[in-house]
Enzyme design. Structure first.
Site: not given
Ligand SMILES: NC(=O)c1ccc[n+]([C@@H]2O[C@H](COP(=O)([O-])OP(=O)(O)OC[C@H]3O[C@@H](n4cnc5c(N)ncnc54)[C@H](OP(=O)(O)O)[C@@H]3O)[C@@H](O)[C@H]2O)c1
Length: 338
Positions: A128, A159, A243
């Site tokens: 991001c 994030g 951010h």
């Molecule tokens: N947040 C940001 O600003 C941002 C920006 C850029 C990139 N990212 C990236 O985007 C990704 C998601 O981020 P987020 O902020 O949405 O995280 P989050 O709110 O913590 O959500 C993570 C999700 O991933 C699922 N998950 C985890 N392990 C899994 C697996 N083995 N198989 C299937 N589903 C799985 C979880 O499932 P359950 O609900 O069933 O537990 C949950 O729904 C991460 O890699 C992060 O680094 C995030």
């Protein structure tokens, strides 16, 4: 227009936003299959989705899969990403696992769509903080070559994912009620504080945390500039979403603030918000829920030659993740690469 069978893996902050954007932008999806770790029903923007536990077989028949699961060995991308590609799915991944993999294009559609032509079924969304910085650097760099970049970030808790948003909310209430909440997601309390650590220390750049290393390496890959000099300091701040970045850019020759403003006004995906005398500049609240990268405080740095300072803000869940991923898929469809 063809209708694609689409998968979204992960229904945290990013996965949920991807589903909203697919619907809001009329993405040509005949079906959206939602996968996560556990089975349940999830309501997203007024519609109930049946969430299925992800497995390798889940990808049979899926044309395009947006991965928004957590990173690392237990995360969805490492467990299922390449297996899905083998089953004929085009994978667009939000995580860090394969961003620097030479097989994988790392794409901001407004900046390097040409990299999509070498895709092997797997495309990564940059970090991001990288996306919003590079959207501003790229049009300036096209005009006058950039020599060096020094960036400091002010990154929102969204994030880190859903758990961190809950942690800031709980801690803020607790502190105002006279409590002393213990940190859980972060190494220190985030409410009424800030933390100059995002990620873990990396051997390849001693003293730098992984988010800082990502900003350096990803920027070089996206811009095809393997030797570009960049130094980053990434700081988590008690802001819910959006951010911000203070960026100091040194060019090979002089670029005035007015010239930079003009270039950025014409740049795709960027909006200039810059009238300091009227206190007009971008803030996280201004950018949150919007699609563009906002830039202001554009000024010439008098301390050294050919140098500009500017302030860049964007919604990290939208352009920093979900929106950029959906735009990659839209661009691949437009370029007939999927
Ligand atoms: N947040 C940001 O600003 C941002 C920006 C850029 C990139 N990212 C990236 O985007 C990704 C998601 O981020 P987020 O902020 O949405 O995280 P989050 O709110 O913590 O959500 C993570 C999700 O991933 C699922 N998950 C985890 N392990 C899994 C697996 N083995 N198989 C299937 N589903 C799985 C979880 O499932 P359950 O609900 O069933 O537990 C949950 O729904 C991460 O890699 C992060 O680094 C995030």
């Amino acid at each position: 227009m063809e209708n694609y069978r689409v998968g979204v893996i992960g229904v945290g902050l990013v996965g949920t936003e991807i589903i909203k954007l697919l619907r809001g932008r009329n993405f040509p999806a005949q079906e959206i299959k939602v996968l996560a770790r556990s089975a349940r029903d999830e309501e997203i923007a007024g519609k109930i989705y049946k969430v299925e536990p992800a497995s390798i077989e889940s990808f049979d028949g899926i044309d395009i899969a947006f991965f928004a699961g957590t990173e690392g060995a237990k995360g969805a991308s490492q467990l299922y990403g390449w297996a899905a590609v083998e089953r004929g799915t085009t994978v667009i991944d939000n995580g860090d696992d394969y961003r620097m993999d030479p097989r994988v294009p790392l794409v901001i559609p407004e900046v390097n769509p040409h990299h999509l032509r070498m895709h092997q079924g797997f495309v990564s969304n940059p970090n991001c903080s990288t996306i919003q910085m590079v959207l501003v650097l790229a049009p300036l760099h096209r005009e006058v070559k950039i020599k060096r970049v020094v960036v400091s970030t002010y990154q929102a808790v969204s994030g880190t994912g859903r758990a961190a948003v809950g942690e800031l909310e709980r801690q803020a209430r607790n502190v105002l009620d006279g409590g002393e909440p213990k940190p859980d997601v972060y190494p220190h309390r985030i409410a009424f504080n800030l933390i100059p650590q995002i990620g873990n220390l990396k051997d390849e750049m001693p003293g730098y945390y992984s988010e800082e290393v990502k900003m350096v390496r990803e920027t070089r890959k996206i811009l095809d500039e393997p030797d570009l000099a960049i130094s980053a300091t990434c700081v988590r701040v008690p802001v819910f979403n959006g951010h911000s970045e203070s960026i100091n850019i040194q060019f090979e020759r002089k670029l005035t603030a007015d010239e930079a403003r003009q270039i950025l006004q014409e740049a795709e995906g960027v909006e200039v918000v810059d009238d300091p005398s009227a206190s007009r500049y971008p803030t996280p609240l201004y950018a949150s829920g919007k699609d563009m990268v906002y830039v202001g405080r554009i000024r010439e740095d008098p301390s050294t030659e050919n140098c500009l300072d500017l302030f860049v803000v964007s919604d990290n869940i939208r352009k920093g993740a979900a929106l950029n991923a959906v735009q990659i898929a839209e661009k691949m469809i437009e370029m007939e690469l999927v």
